[in-house]
Design a protein around this motif. Structure first.
Motif, PDB file in Angstrom:
ATOM      1  N   GLU A 212       7.515  11.203  10.063  1.00  0.00           N
ATOM      2  CA  GLU A 212       7.828  12.583  10.405  1.00  0.00           C
ATOM      3  C   GLU A 212       6.604  13.484  10.195  1.00  0.00           C
ATOM      4  N   PRO A 213       6.572  14.664  10.849  1.00  0.00           N
ATOM      5  CA  PRO A 213       5.455  15.598  10.659  1.00  0.00           C
ATOM      6  C   PRO A 213       5.319  16.013   9.197  1.00  0.00           C
ATOM      7  N   GLY A 214       4.107  15.971   8.686  1.00  0.00           N
ATOM      8  CA  GLY A 214       3.852  16.353   7.312  1.00  0.00           C
ATOM      9  C   GLY A 214       4.129  15.275   6.292  1.00  0.00           C
ATOM     10  N   PHE A 215       4.507  14.073   6.732  1.00  0.00           N
ATOM     11  CA  PHE A 215       4.799  12.987   5.804  1.00  0.00           C
ATOM     12  C   PHE A 215       3.796  11.865   5.997  1.00  0.00           C
TER      13      PHE A 215
ATOM     14  N   TRP B   8      20.215   2.719  -3.733  1.00  0.00           N
ATOM     15  CA  TRP B   8      18.840   3.000  -4.141  1.00  0.00           C
ATOM     16  C   TRP B   8      18.386   1.965  -5.172  1.00  0.00           C
ATOM     17  N   ARG B   9      17.100   1.955  -5.420  1.00  0.00           N
ATOM     18  CA  ARG B   9      16.577   1.063  -6.447  1.00  0.00           C
ATOM     19  C   ARG B   9      16.984   1.582  -7.825  1.00  0.00           C
ATOM     20  N   PRO B  10      17.317   0.699  -8.759  1.00  0.00           N
ATOM     21  CA  PRO B  10      17.718   1.141 -10.096  1.00  0.00           C
ATOM     22  C   PRO B  10      16.565   1.844 -10.821  1.00  0.00           C
ATOM     23  N   GLY B  11      16.929   2.876 -11.561  1.00  0.00           N
ATOM     24  CA  GLY B  11      15.951   3.588 -12.360  1.00  0.00           C
ATOM     25  C   GLY B  11      14.900   4.333 -11.567  1.00  0.00           C
ATOM     26  N   THR B  12      15.246   4.806 -10.374  1.00  0.00           N
ATOM     27  CA  THR B  12      14.299   5.514  -9.520  1.00  0.00           C
ATOM     28  C   THR B  12      14.496   7.025  -9.625  1.00  0.00           C
ATOM     29  N   LEU B  13      13.397   7.750  -9.708  1.00  0.00           N
ATOM     30  CA  LEU B  13      13.450   9.210  -9.766  1.00  0.00           C
ATOM     31  C   LEU B  13      13.525   9.772  -8.344  1.00  0.00           C
ATOM     32  N   LEU B  14      14.536  10.598  -8.084  1.00  0.00           N
ATOM     33  CA  LEU B  14      14.768  11.174  -6.766  1.00  0.00           C
ATOM     34  C   LEU B  14      14.708  12.692  -6.843  1.00  0.00           C
ATOM     35  N   MET B  15      14.407  13.310  -5.696  1.00  0.00           N
ATOM     36  CA  MET B  15      14.436  14.761  -5.561  1.00  0.00           C
ATOM     37  C   MET B  15      15.432  15.132  -4.473  1.00  0.00           C
ATOM     38  N   MET B  16      16.311  16.127  -4.756  1.00  0.00           N
ATOM     39  CA  MET B  16      17.319  16.601  -3.810  1.00  0.00           C
ATOM     40  C   MET B  16      16.963  18.019  -3.375  1.00  0.00           C
ATOM     41  N   LEU B  17      16.932  18.244  -2.048  1.00  0.00           N
ATOM     42  CA  LEU B  17      16.580  19.543  -1.496  1.00  0.00           C
ATOM     43  C   LEU B  17      17.500  19.869  -0.327  1.00  0.00           C
ATOM     44  N   ILE B  18      17.723  21.178  -0.112  1.00  0.00           N
ATOM     45  CA  ILE B  18      18.397  21.644   1.104  1.00  0.00           C
ATOM     46  C   ILE B  18      17.310  22.130   2.060  1.00  0.00           C
ATOM     47  N   CYS B  19      17.258  21.507   3.249  1.00  0.00           N
ATOM     48  CA  CYS B  19      16.173  21.773   4.197  1.00  0.00           C
ATOM     49  C   CYS B  19      16.748  22.264   5.519  1.00  0.00           C
ATOM     50  N   GLY B  20      16.034  23.182   6.166  1.00  0.00           N
ATOM     51  CA  GLY B  20      16.422  23.687   7.480  1.00  0.00           C
ATOM     52  C   GLY B  20      15.601  23.046   8.580  1.00  0.00           C
ATOM     53  N   GLN B  21      16.023  23.352   9.820  1.00  0.00           N
ATOM     54  CA  GLN B  21      15.371  22.764  10.998  1.00  0.00           C
ATOM     55  C   GLN B  21      15.262  21.245  10.856  1.00  0.00           C
ATOM     56  N   SER B  22      16.402  20.634  10.501  1.00  0.00           N
ATOM     57  CA  SER B  22      16.388  19.200  10.195  1.00  0.00           C
ATOM     58  C   SER B  22      17.682  18.563  10.663  1.00  0.00           C
ATOM     59  N   THR B  23      17.577  17.311  11.044  1.00  0.00           N
ATOM     60  CA  THR B  23      18.729  16.472  11.364  1.00  0.00           C
ATOM     61  C   THR B  23      18.439  15.068  10.822  1.00  0.00           C
ATOM     62  N   PRO B  24      19.491  14.263  10.556  1.00  0.00           N
ATOM     63  CA  PRO B  24      19.228  12.893  10.092  1.00  0.00           C
ATOM     64  C   PRO B  24      18.431  12.075  11.105  1.00  0.00           C
TER      65      PRO B  24
ATOM     66  N   ARG C 169      16.046  13.246  13.355  1.00  0.00           N
ATOM     67  CA  ARG C 169      14.653  13.659  13.456  1.00  0.00           C
ATOM     68  C   ARG C 169      14.009  13.919  12.109  1.00  0.00           C
ATOM     69  N   GLY C 170      14.800  13.884  11.045  1.00  0.00           N
ATOM     70  CA  GLY C 170      14.233  14.123   9.742  1.00  0.00           C
ATOM     71  C   GLY C 170      13.964  15.600   9.502  1.00  0.00           C
ATOM     72  N   VAL C 171      13.139  15.858   8.485  1.00  0.00           N
ATOM     73  CA  VAL C 171      12.801  17.231   8.118  1.00  0.00           C
ATOM     74  C   VAL C 171      11.568  17.653   8.909  1.00  0.00           C
ATOM     75  N   ILE C 172      11.770  18.512   9.894  1.00  0.00           N
ATOM     76  CA  ILE C 172      10.660  18.970  10.726  1.00  0.00           C
ATOM     77  C   ILE C 172       9.843  19.990   9.930  1.00  0.00           C
TER      78      ILE C 172
END
Length: 347
Positions: free
Chosen positions: A211-214, A50-66, A68-71
């Motif tokens: 992806e949908p919604g993005f 990742w880029r240095p000093g970047t703010l990230l968000m971690m989530l557990i998501c359903g109906q998702s695969t690497p 197809r992404g987060v549907i």
């Protein structure tokens, strides 16, 4: 604080797997300490690239695969139990994430995405023990892209454009997928129209997945014909729908005008001089011209003699030599003789 981060994630969370970064840059990656855990447990999420000093968000998501992404976007994630983390100077991080059940069935992933700056994301497969599992919805259609921000033309013209080189820019815009299926490698059509004429369309393919919604930031090259100038209108079309239009005022290539002005002045002068040289070479010469020129050029002997005489110092006059002939009033017999005795004084 968490609510603000979640709001920012909803506005900026990407669904893009694009080639926006340089080929030498490493791809963002995520690894998990455990591939399966039940609700109430905890896992450690590690990342790199990742880029240095970047703010990230971690989530557990359903109906998702690497793949197809987060549907359904972040509506499929356990947003209340998400965690924020900032990468170090090497672009790596390690953070504990509590296991929570997402609002939709699995398959599930741990979804990590940037909150600010350039969009980037990574997903890792994760199983929430005891959570329902259902097949992913079938993909239908090609998704629905919409322009979320007004497009703009970026870039500058080089010095060659002043001499008639094709003007070029980058059409930059942001699109969002309002449909229910991801859009992969969308093909846009970019049209350029001059004045009242109809636009001429060129196909431009963007490499990536929305992806949908993005949403995603897209840059497409735009180039006009050589010597183009005046008011142009750049149009963006996806499918049969025109998404946006952008005006573009192109300056006149004054270098070309200056070139033609110089050409109109220099060429006639050069042709005139060449013509005069040819005429001087081929015109006939009079027969007496050579002798007259010879007489003019040859020095006159008399003049030279006279000039020499003027410069010469006159010599002193010499005594005249005695005459060898007899004078006319003397005869040989009457000439006096010094041996003849004089009769004077003889008595």
């Amino acid at each position: 604080m968490l609510a603000a981060l979640l709001s920012a994630l909803l506005l900026t969370a990407p669904g893009v797997h694009a080639d926006g970064r340089a080929a030498a840059d490493p791809e963002p990656a995520v690894t998990l300490s455990d591939k399966q855990a039940g609700k109430g447990g905890e896992i450690t999420v590690k990342g790199g690239g990742w880029r240095p000093g970047t703010l990230l968000m971690m989530l557990i998501c359903g109906q998702s695969t690497p793949a197809r992404g987060v549907i359904g976007g972040t509506n499929s994630c356990a947003n209340a139990d998400g965690r924020a983390v900032t990468t170090d100077k090497k672009g790596a991080f390690a953070k504990k994430l509590p296991v929570a059940e997402p609002p939709v069935p699995c398959p599930c992933v741990v979804h990590v995405a940037t909150v600010t700056g350039e969009q980037a994301l990574a997903d890792a497969v994760f199983v929430v023990a005891g959570h329902p599992v259902s097949p992913l919805p079938k993909q239908s259609g090609e998704g629905k892209l919409a322009v979320l921000a007004a497009p703009r033309l970026e870039g500058d013209s080089g010095i060659l454009t002043w001499f008639g080189a094709p003007p070029s820019r980058r059409l930059v815009f942001t699109v969002g997928n309002l449909g229910s299926a991801p859009v992969k490698d969308p093909v846009f059509r970019v049209g350029s129209a001059h004045g009242v004429y109809a636009p001429q369309w060129d196909e431009r393919q963007w490499r990536g997945t929305v992806e949908p919604g993005f949403k995603a930031r897209i840059e497409l090259p735009v180039e006009l014909t050589a010597g183009a100038h005046g008011d142009y209108r750049i149009s963006l079309k996806y499918g049969t729908k025109v998404l946006a239009e952008q005006p573009w005022g192109v300056g006149r290539p004054w270098g070309v005008t200056l070139f033609w002005i110089l050409l109109c002045l220099v060429v006639p002068a050069a042709v005139f001089r060449i013509g005069m040289a040819v005429v001087d070479k081929v015109r006939p010469r009079p027969a007496h011209a050579g002798s007259r020129r010879g007489r003019r050029s040859a020095p006159r002997a008399g003049a030279t003699v006279r000039l020499a005489g003027l410069r010469r110092t006159p010599a002193p006059a010499a005594d005249p030599a005695p005459a060898t002939g007899a004078l006319p009033w003397f005869t040989p017999d009457s000439a006096p003789s010094e041996h003849r005795p004089s009769t004077k004084g003889h008595s």
